[in-house]
Design a protein around this motif. Sequence first.
Motif, PDB file in Angstrom:
ATOM      1  N   GLY A  78      45.526  36.838  41.457  1.00  0.00           N
ATOM      2  CA  GLY A  78      44.684  36.624  42.630  1.00  0.00           C
ATOM      3  C   GLY A  78      43.214  36.712  42.291  1.00  0.00           C
ATOM      4  O   GLY A  78      42.804  37.590  41.531  1.00  0.00           O
ATOM      5  N   ARG A 124      40.611  37.071  50.082  1.00  0.00           N
ATOM      6  CA  ARG A 124      40.998  35.843  49.375  1.00  0.00           C
ATOM      7  C   ARG A 124      41.857  36.153  48.152  1.00  0.00           C
ATOM      8  O   ARG A 124      42.849  35.466  47.885  1.00  0.00           O
ATOM      9  CB  ARG A 124      39.731  35.072  48.974  1.00  0.00           C
ATOM     10  CG  ARG A 124      38.998  34.505  50.171  1.00  0.00           C
ATOM     11  CD  ARG A 124      37.569  34.101  49.871  1.00  0.00           C
ATOM     12  NE  ARG A 124      36.917  33.630  51.089  1.00  0.00           N
ATOM     13  CZ  ARG A 124      35.614  33.430  51.221  1.00  0.00           C
ATOM     14  NH1 ARG A 124      34.801  33.658  50.200  1.00  0.00           N
ATOM     15  NH2 ARG A 124      35.113  32.996  52.362  1.00  0.00           N
ATOM     16  N   ARG A 178      46.001  35.175  47.625  1.00  0.00           N
ATOM     17  CA  ARG A 178      46.522  34.410  46.480  1.00  0.00           C
ATOM     18  C   ARG A 178      47.554  35.218  45.703  1.00  0.00           C
ATOM     19  O   ARG A 178      48.479  34.662  45.122  1.00  0.00           O
ATOM     20  CB  ARG A 178      45.365  33.994  45.576  1.00  0.00           C
ATOM     21  CG  ARG A 178      44.513  32.902  46.211  1.00  0.00           C
ATOM     22  CD  ARG A 178      43.282  32.584  45.388  1.00  0.00           C
ATOM     23  NE  ARG A 178      42.579  31.435  45.973  1.00  0.00           N
ATOM     24  CZ  ARG A 178      41.277  31.375  46.176  1.00  0.00           C
ATOM     25  NH1 ARG A 178      40.510  32.391  45.832  1.00  0.00           N
ATOM     26  NH2 ARG A 178      40.718  30.304  46.713  1.00  0.00           N
TER      27      ARG A 178
END
Length: 379
Positions: free
Chosen positions: A235, A262, A266
């Motif tokens: 990520g 974010r 991921r």
Amino acid sequence: MNKVGICAVAQGPFERNTWHERFQGMAMPVLESLLSQTGLDFAEDTGINVIVSCSDDVFDARTISDNGMTDVLGGHMRCEEKVAQDGIQAVYYASSIIMSGYTDVVLVLGHSKESQGQSRNMVTHLAFDPFYTRPVGLDFTAAAGLQARAYGKLSGVSEEELAEIVVRSRENAKRNPHTQDLAPVSMDDVLSSPMLADPIRQLHAYPVSDGVVGMIFASEERAKKLCKNPVWVTGLGNCMDGFFLGDRDIADNFALKKAAERAYKRAGITDPAKEIDIFEVSDHYAYQQPMWLEGLGLAETGKGPKFLAHGGKDRVNPSGGMLAGNPLMLGGLVRAAEAAVQLKNEAGDRQIPGVKKALAHGVMGPAGQFHGVAVLSKD
């Protein structure tokens, strides 16, 4: 997209003044270690053909500072890209190059000699606009002082809690062979150290540092051939807040919350406190450690000091963190290197048992304007 693995890590040492060596000479042992660990060379068809360097023109006292490193890094007549922000961006850049399928092996190497300048504050002063904020003398330390006061009012973090962070960081640094020249300090040493930018004391601030760090990134297929235990980048996230301090709530973690959100999305992380084992955080100043932990979702706003006091400290910065002495430019890249060696079970005396997931954090700009987050995994 291609899966990205970290195959090799090499660092330092990080010292207060490497007056006896140019940065090219500092970089060579790190590069040679990376090549030795992986057996890689610079052959056109099977070797390293893409390099991401990390450096800063002002700290290096030259324009296009990566020019001086191109030959050292084997970048002559090859693709060489430069990151001139926090080093965590080099992790992002290298990973995106491999994920896109452009190439399957990337060398990342960052260097910095903070000791070369008369004052680190003169360097960061240049980050401010020349018409409104430079004339009032702002630099990263002065901006951090404003943020420390705002965060102190919000969280109620005490002088003793800040001193404990510094003492613990120095203790952890004793077990880190890359920061051996940093002496331990006592609570009294920290509590009585002079004011640097009220309420930040001198020992609350990361020390001036010189050093080099490098890593080899590869696609899944190459990574499994290059090493026995690659660490996977699962990520990534970053976010930039507003430029002018007056436009921001500097006690808030807007950019870090976005970057973490974010990266977690991921990586498939929904509860970072439970799912991630260790956190390598770029704490340039002591107050930032609890504040950044809140931004990473480990504690509610203003509750970072309580998180550390109730067991959280054992999972934060086993390397010693930035307070143990890494250059500003390389903070996030060193954090990623330290997270990777923990996952590889190669951290020696600072190894935390059973680490399966780790987080690396980098920050740049006044009062945490920019943040980057990387989630790394053993599997």
